[in-house]
Design a protein around this motif. Sequence first.
Motif, PDB file in Angstrom:
ATOM      1  N   PHE A 184       0.819  -1.215   0.000  1.00 34.41           N
ATOM      2  CA  PHE A 184       0.000   0.000   0.000  1.00 34.41           C
ATOM      3  C   PHE A 184       0.849   1.259   0.000  1.00 34.41           C
ATOM      4  O   PHE A 184       0.433   2.302  -0.518  1.00 34.41           O
ATOM      5  CB  PHE A 184      -0.945  -0.011   1.196  1.00 34.41           C
ATOM      6  N   SER A 185       2.048   1.186   0.598  1.00 33.60           N
ATOM      7  CA  SER A 185       2.925   2.359   0.562  1.00 33.60           C
ATOM      8  C   SER A 185       3.384   2.659  -0.857  1.00 33.60           C
ATOM      9  O   SER A 185       3.602   3.825  -1.217  1.00 33.60           O
ATOM     10  CB  SER A 185       4.133   2.129   1.468  1.00 33.60           C
ATOM     11  N   VAL A 186       3.515   1.610  -1.671  1.00 30.19           N
ATOM     12  CA  VAL A 186       3.883   1.812  -3.073  1.00 30.19           C
ATOM     13  C   VAL A 186       2.688   2.306  -3.881  1.00 30.19           C
ATOM     14  O   VAL A 186       2.803   3.219  -4.708  1.00 30.19           O
ATOM     15  CB  VAL A 186       4.454   0.505  -3.662  1.00 30.19           C
ATOM     16  N   LEU A 187       1.512   1.713  -3.644  1.00 31.29           N
ATOM     17  CA  LEU A 187       0.342   2.050  -4.445  1.00 31.29           C
ATOM     18  C   LEU A 187      -0.210   3.430  -4.130  1.00 31.29           C
ATOM     19  O   LEU A 187      -0.556   4.196  -5.042  1.00 31.29           O
ATOM     20  CB  LEU A 187      -0.753   0.993  -4.224  1.00 31.29           C
ATOM     21  N   PHE A 188      -0.287   3.768  -2.844  1.00 33.71           N
ATOM     22  CA  PHE A 188      -0.984   4.988  -2.448  1.00 33.71           C
ATOM     23  C   PHE A 188      -0.039   6.134  -2.084  1.00 33.71           C
ATOM     24  O   PHE A 188      -0.411   7.298  -2.251  1.00 33.71           O
ATOM     25  CB  PHE A 188      -1.908   4.709  -1.261  1.00 33.71           C
ATOM     26  N   LEU A 189       1.146   5.811  -1.595  1.00 31.07           N
ATOM     27  CA  LEU A 189       2.071   6.866  -1.167  1.00 31.07           C
ATOM     28  C   LEU A 189       3.195   7.111  -2.158  1.00 31.07           C
ATOM     29  O   LEU A 189       3.959   8.063  -2.005  1.00 31.07           O
ATOM     30  CB  LEU A 189       2.663   6.525   0.206  1.00 31.07           C
ATOM     31  N   GLY A 190       3.330   6.244  -3.158  1.00 28.80           N
ATOM     32  CA  GLY A 190       4.355   6.431  -4.166  1.00 28.80           C
ATOM     33  C   GLY A 190       5.762   6.129  -3.688  1.00 28.80           C
ATOM     34  O   GLY A 190       6.724   6.608  -4.293  1.00 28.80           O
ATOM     35  N   HIS A 191       5.909   5.347  -2.628  1.00 28.93           N
ATOM     36  CA  HIS A 191       7.238   4.990  -2.161  1.00 28.93           C
ATOM     37  C   HIS A 191       7.883   3.966  -3.091  1.00 28.93           C
ATOM     38  O   HIS A 191       7.196   3.212  -3.779  1.00 28.93           O
ATOM     39  CB  HIS A 191       7.172   4.424  -0.739  1.00 28.93           C
ATOM     40  N   ARG A 192       9.191   3.957  -3.076  1.00 26.08           N
ATOM     41  CA  ARG A 192       9.942   2.998  -3.892  1.00 26.08           C
ATOM     42  C   ARG A 192      10.685   2.059  -2.957  1.00 26.08           C
ATOM     43  O   ARG A 192      11.491   2.504  -2.135  1.00 26.08           O
ATOM     44  CB  ARG A 192      10.925   3.727  -4.811  1.00 26.08           C
ATOM     45  N   LEU A 193      10.390   0.772  -3.073  1.00 26.27           N
ATOM     46  CA  LEU A 193      11.034  -0.215  -2.217  1.00 26.27           C
ATOM     47  C   LEU A 193      12.408  -0.569  -2.754  1.00 26.27           C
ATOM     48  O   LEU A 193      12.580  -0.778  -3.960  1.00 26.27           O
ATOM     49  CB  LEU A 193      10.165  -1.481  -2.115  1.00 26.27           C
ATOM     50  N   GLU A 194      13.366  -0.633  -1.851  1.00 24.58           N
ATOM     51  CA  GLU A 194      14.704  -1.063  -2.232  1.00 24.58           C
ATOM     52  C   GLU A 194      14.727  -2.577  -2.441  1.00 24.58           C
ATOM     53  O   GLU A 194      13.778  -3.296  -2.100  1.00 24.58           O
ATOM     54  CB  GLU A 194      15.710  -0.654  -1.147  1.00 24.58           C
ATOM     55  N   ARG A 195      15.843  -3.044  -2.984  1.00 23.55           N
ATOM     56  CA  ARG A 195      15.939  -4.470  -3.296  1.00 23.55           C
ATOM     57  C   ARG A 195      15.873  -5.316  -2.037  1.00 23.55           C
ATOM     58  O   ARG A 195      15.168  -6.332  -1.987  1.00 23.55           O
ATOM     59  CB  ARG A 195      17.244  -4.754  -4.054  1.00 23.55           C
ATOM     60  N   SER A 206      12.925  -8.979   1.591  1.00 20.60           N
ATOM     61  CA  SER A 206      12.359  -9.221   2.918  1.00 20.60           C
ATOM     62  C   SER A 206      10.869  -9.511   2.832  1.00 20.60           C
ATOM     63  O   SER A 206      10.359 -10.404   3.524  1.00 20.60           O
ATOM     64  CB  SER A 206      12.610  -8.006   3.812  1.00 20.60           C
ATOM     65  N   LEU A 207      10.159  -8.779   1.976  1.00 21.19           N
ATOM     66  CA  LEU A 207       8.731  -9.031   1.819  1.00 21.19           C
ATOM     67  C   LEU A 207       8.463 -10.422   1.254  1.00 21.19           C
ATOM     68  O   LEU A 207       7.516 -11.099   1.687  1.00 21.19           O
ATOM     69  CB  LEU A 207       8.106  -7.964   0.911  1.00 21.19           C
ATOM     70  N   VAL A 208       9.286 -10.842   0.312  1.00 20.39           N
ATOM     71  CA  VAL A 208       9.117 -12.195  -0.244  1.00 20.39           C
ATOM     72  C   VAL A 208       9.341 -13.247   0.837  1.00 20.39           C
ATOM     73  O   VAL A 208       8.591 -14.240   0.933  1.00 20.39           O
ATOM     74  CB  VAL A 208      10.076 -12.397  -1.434  1.00 20.39           C
ATOM     75  N   MET A 209      10.343 -13.036   1.676  1.00 20.22           N
ATOM     76  CA  MET A 209      10.600 -13.981   2.758  1.00 20.22           C
ATOM     77  C   MET A 209       9.450 -14.008   3.757  1.00 20.22           C
ATOM     78  O   MET A 209       9.081 -15.073   4.265  1.00 20.22           O
ATOM     79  CB  MET A 209      11.909 -13.612   3.464  1.00 20.22           C
ATOM     80  N   VAL A 210       8.851 -12.841   4.027  1.00 20.76           N
ATOM     81  CA  VAL A 210       7.702 -12.801   4.931  1.00 20.76           C
ATOM     82  C   VAL A 210       6.517 -13.545   4.319  1.00 20.76           C
ATOM     83  O   VAL A 210       5.806 -14.279   5.013  1.00 20.76           O
ATOM     84  CB  VAL A 210       7.335 -11.338   5.252  1.00 20.76           C
ATOM     85  N   VAL A 211       6.298 -13.370   3.008  1.00 22.26           N
ATOM     86  CA  VAL A 211       5.206 -14.084   2.338  1.00 22.26           C
ATOM     87  C   VAL A 211       5.405 -15.592   2.442  1.00 22.26           C
ATOM     88  O   VAL A 211       4.465 -16.350   2.751  1.00 22.26           O
ATOM     89  CB  VAL A 211       5.116 -13.651   0.859  1.00 22.26           C
ATOM     90  N   ILE A 212       6.619 -16.049   2.222  1.00 20.01           N
ATOM     91  CA  ILE A 212       6.897 -17.492   2.311  1.00 20.01           C
ATOM     92  C   ILE A 212       6.662 -17.989   3.740  1.00 20.01           C
ATOM     93  O   ILE A 212       6.052 -19.045   3.960  1.00 20.01           O
ATOM     94  CB  ILE A 212       8.341 -17.777   1.856  1.00 20.01           C
TER      95      ILE A 212
END
Length: 202
Positions: A166-177, A182-188
Amino acid sequence: MPSSSRYAVWLVAGMLLTGTLNTLLTKLQDKQCVGNCDDPDPAKHELFEQPVWQTLNMFYGEMLCLACLYLVRLFRRAEPAPEADGYQPIPDESDIANDVPTTDALPVAAEPPSLKPIAGWATLCMWIPAACDLLGTTLMNVGLFFTSASVYQMLRGAVVIFSGLFSVLFLGHRLERFQMISLVMVVIGVTIVGLSNIVSPP
């Protein structure tokens, strides 16, 4: 260790301890028998399952943090102003001339956008995230009825996934690599925990 680092360590340790105790004590409340406790059949026991009341208790505890905030402000106002450590040396004119940059070397900085303070009826907009938090906490307490405290605590980590998206979609933030990894690891991790609860329910 600097004072700011020690302060951060204390905050992290306190949040970890109180968050764990919150989940364990809420699950302990859910297991308390409040009706038909003398019946030999455990299936007929009435347990304390009041998610709304538990949510209100937690919000009441969060409101008590305001008392700590006002106490800290009161103590800071009561502290005497720091005194100067004697006289300060006056720099020479040559040092002043060398320290002052010319206007040609200064970059032209854009003025930061002025933020309009929230006042009047606009403060009622804060009810929207507050209502979402109230509803989300109540639904999580309902979900705690049907799962164990450990699985519940692990699945709460899914909020990091939606916060990042949501920070990317609504706030326009750019996630670093490293943040995307880390998000992929949390999803797994959340997927594994959720599947384990489905395969072998508590």
